[in-house]
Scaffold this active site. Structure first.
Site, PDB file in Angstrom:
ATOM      1  CB  THR A  73       0.818  -8.980   1.262  1.00 29.94           C
ATOM      2  OG1 THR A  73       1.275  -7.599   0.935  1.00 29.94           O
ATOM      3  CG2 THR A  73       0.805  -9.225   2.630  1.00 29.94           C
TER       4      THR A  73
ATOM      5  CG  ASP B  53     -11.161  -6.258  -0.481  1.00 33.78           C
ATOM      6  OD1 ASP B  53     -10.821  -5.655  -1.865  1.00 33.78           O
ATOM      7  OD2 ASP B  53     -10.381  -6.877   0.183  1.00 33.78           O
TER       8      ASP B  53
ATOM      9  CG  ASP C  41     -14.091   1.838  -3.674  1.00 34.43           C
ATOM     10  OD1 ASP C  41     -13.379   2.457  -2.851  1.00 34.43           O
ATOM     11  OD2 ASP C  41     -13.703   1.599  -4.785  1.00 34.43           O
TER      12      ASP C  41
ATOM     13  CE1 TYR D 107       0.891   2.066   2.123  1.00 32.89           C
ATOM     14  CE2 TYR D 107       2.761   2.154   3.433  1.00 32.89           C
ATOM     15  CZ  TYR D 107       1.702   1.464   3.217  1.00 32.89           C
ATOM     16  OH  TYR D 107       1.683   0.193   3.753  1.00 32.89           O
TER      17      TYR D 107
HETATM   18  N1  LIG Z   1       2.313  -5.952   3.184  1.00 31.25           N
HETATM   19  C1  LIG Z   1       3.158  -5.099   4.070  1.00 31.25           C
HETATM   20  O1  LIG Z   1       4.362  -5.110   4.033  1.00 31.25           O
HETATM   21  C2  LIG Z   1       2.465  -4.008   4.866  1.00 31.25           C
HETATM   22  C3  LIG Z   1       3.303  -3.210   5.935  1.00 31.25           C
HETATM   23  C4  LIG Z   1       2.651  -2.280   6.552  1.00 31.25           C
HETATM   24  C5  LIG Z   1       1.247  -2.093   6.299  1.00 31.25           C
HETATM   25  N2  LIG Z   1       0.504  -2.761   5.490  1.00 31.25           N
HETATM   26  C6  LIG Z   1      -0.788  -2.557   5.502  1.00 31.25           C
HETATM   27  O2  LIG Z   1      -1.569  -3.761   5.491  1.00 31.25           O
HETATM   28  C7  LIG Z   1      -2.790  -3.555   4.981  1.00 31.25           C
HETATM   29  C8  LIG Z   1      -3.121  -4.790   3.969  1.00 31.25           C
HETATM   30  O3  LIG Z   1      -2.288  -4.754   3.231  1.00 31.25           O
HETATM   31  P1  LIG Z   1      -1.665  -6.233   2.334  1.00 31.25           P
HETATM   32  O4  LIG Z   1      -0.109  -6.143   2.401  1.00 31.25           O
HETATM   33  O5  LIG Z   1      -2.453  -7.199   2.887  1.00 31.25           O
HETATM   34  O6  LIG Z   1      -1.957  -5.789   0.893  1.00 31.25           O
HETATM   35  P2  LIG Z   1      -2.834  -6.358  -0.125  1.00 31.25           P
HETATM   36  O7  LIG Z   1      -2.698  -5.501  -1.499  1.00 31.25           O
HETATM   37  O8  LIG Z   1      -2.605  -7.753  -0.201  1.00 31.25           O
HETATM   38  O9  LIG Z   1      -4.356  -6.289   0.469  1.00 31.25           O
HETATM   39  C9  LIG Z   1      -4.971  -4.787   0.528  1.00 31.25           C
HETATM   40  C10 LIG Z   1      -6.440  -5.327   0.479  1.00 31.25           C
HETATM   41  O10 LIG Z   1      -7.322  -4.080   0.429  1.00 31.25           O
HETATM   42  C11 LIG Z   1      -8.184  -3.917  -0.532  1.00 31.25           C
HETATM   43  N3  LIG Z   1      -8.606  -2.545  -0.874  1.00 31.25           N
HETATM   44  C12 LIG Z   1      -7.752  -1.922  -1.675  1.00 31.25           C
HETATM   45  N4  LIG Z   1      -8.351  -0.722  -1.931  1.00 31.25           N
HETATM   46  C13 LIG Z   1      -9.438  -0.721  -1.578  1.00 31.25           C
HETATM   47  C14 LIG Z   1     -10.809  -0.050  -1.434  1.00 31.25           C
HETATM   48  N5  LIG Z   1     -10.718   1.260  -2.069  1.00 31.25           N
HETATM   49  N6  LIG Z   1     -11.977  -0.416  -1.135  1.00 31.25           N
HETATM   50  C15 LIG Z   1     -12.043  -1.632  -0.429  1.00 31.25           C
HETATM   51  N7  LIG Z   1     -10.746  -2.570  -0.392  1.00 31.25           N
HETATM   52  C16 LIG Z   1      -9.775  -2.023  -0.997  1.00 31.25           C
HETATM   53  C17 LIG Z   1      -7.486  -4.834  -1.894  1.00 31.25           C
HETATM   54  O11 LIG Z   1      -8.482  -5.375  -2.841  1.00 31.25           O
HETATM   55  C18 LIG Z   1      -6.956  -5.743  -0.810  1.00 31.25           C
HETATM   56  O12 LIG Z   1      -7.642  -7.107  -0.884  1.00 31.25           O
HETATM   57  C19 LIG Z   1      -2.723  -2.203   4.078  1.00 31.25           C
HETATM   58  O13 LIG Z   1      -3.336  -0.959   4.952  1.00 31.25           O
HETATM   59  C20 LIG Z   1      -1.301  -1.967   4.157  1.00 31.25           C
HETATM   60  O14 LIG Z   1      -0.733  -0.515   3.904  1.00 31.25           O
HETATM   61  C21 LIG Z   1       1.115  -3.851   4.655  1.00 31.25           C
END
Ligand SMILES: NC(=O)c1ccc[n+]([C@@H]2O[C@H](COP(=O)([O-])OP(=O)(O)OC[C@H]3O[C@@H](n4cnc5c(N)ncnc54)[C@H](O)[C@@H]3O)[C@@H](O)[C@H]2O)c1
Length: 260
Positions: A190, A37, A63, A155
């Site tokens: 989240t 991360d 990143d 997205y």
């Molecule tokens: N929460 C939802 O409802 C949901 C639904 C469908 C899909 N998702 C997907 O699940 C995945 C996780 O999402 P989440 O809900 O846990 O979100 P979150 O924001 O809690 O976690 C996302 C993580 O990705 C990291 N991140 C972002 N950009 C980055 C980069 N450039 N380099 C390295 N790390 C990076 C952030 O620091 C964070 O720790 C994502 O791909 C999101 O699109 C989430």
């Protein structure tokens, strides 16, 4: 030299909601873990938590938007563990804007993080997994790749791209023993979704309305998504590859009805 230790998993976006939950599940299931991360206290705290519980972890501050940074991070994992068997790409950002307010930067940033970052990591993973006789890649997509939701063009495009990438890679690498299984979470509690609520006039009402849209009447918890991903990563899912696994509380199974 052949690595005979426990399997090694790389989780990107490990410090966030779903990624952290996946990391905990995979650690419980006996994996050594590379937590990837952006550098920061959340990444350090998760690494410390898992290490204190006796798990073998490597925190990799990196990143996903830069190919050279991803290559360096994969080499760091090689240095710590000699390669990896499992990759779960959770790193992602959300986006909610009508199309005419979706600027070039937002489009580029969303695609770079969610789609291109997944591609960079898959490209690092495949030769390493081939060298180890196989592996599992779980690119995290979204139900937004399956059904339209207003205001999420960048997205949704990024997440639909992840599905195309995953299906193609699944057939490209099946003979090498590499399974590629995209997982589409629905609404999950989240930071990513809570950021969206904070943009509403009444965040608490937005959260209630979001829950009411789910057939199960609530959002999924990160741990519930993570348990499915942990199953997909296990030998119990040995013949699942290329299939889209949806974990969404029934959201994509139907829609609201006029008579209920
Ligand atoms: N929460 C939802 O409802 C949901 C639904 C469908 C899909 N998702 C997907 O699940 C995945 C996780 O999402 P989440 O809900 O846990 O979100 P979150 O924001 O809690 O976690 C996302 C993580 O990705 C990291 N991140 C972002 N950009 C980055 C980069 N450039 N380099 C390295 N790390 C990076 C952030 O620091 C964070 O720790 C994502 O791909 C999101 O699109 C989430």
């Amino acid at each position: 030299m052949t690595d005979t230790g426990p399997p090694v998993a790389v989780v990107t976006g490990a410090a966030g909601g779903i990624g952290a939950a996946v990391s905990r599940c995979l650690a419980r299931d006996g994996h050594r873990l590379a937590l990837v991360d952006r550098p920061g206290p959340a990444l350090d705290a998760l690494a410390a938590e898992l290490a204190a519980a006796g798990h073998t972890v490597l925190a990799v501050g990196s990143d996903v938007r830069e190919p050279s940074t991803v290559a360096a991070a994969a080499s760091e994992v090689d240095g710590g563990f000699g390669g990896f068997d499992t990759l779960v790409t959770c790193a992602g950002i959300g986006q909610i804007d009508p199309i005419e307010q979706t600027g070039d930067e937002v489009w580029a940033e969303t695609l770079a993080t969610n789609l291109t970052g997944t591609f960079w990591w898959c490209r690092e993973a495949v030769p390493r997994m081939r060298a180890r006789g196989g592996g599992t890649i779980v690119p995290v997509s979204s139900t937004t790749a399956l059904v339209g939701l207003p205001g999420r063009t960048a997205y949704a495009a990024s997440k639909a791209g992840v599905l195309g990438l995953a299906r193609t890679l699944a057939v490209e690498c099946a003979a090498d023993g590499i399974r590629v299984v995209p997982v589409c979470p629905g609404a999950t509690r989240t930071d990513l979704v809570q950021q969206g609520y904070r943009r509403a006039a009444d965040p608490a009402a937005a959260e209630r309305a979001h829950a009411a849209l789910q057939p199960i009447g609530r959002l999924s918890e990160p741990a519930e998504i993570a348990e499915t991903i942990a199953f997909v990563c296990s030998p119990r899912a040995a013949t699942i590859t290329g299939a889209t696994i949806v974990v969404d509380g029934g959201y994509t199974a139907g829609g609201p009805s006029w008579n209920t």
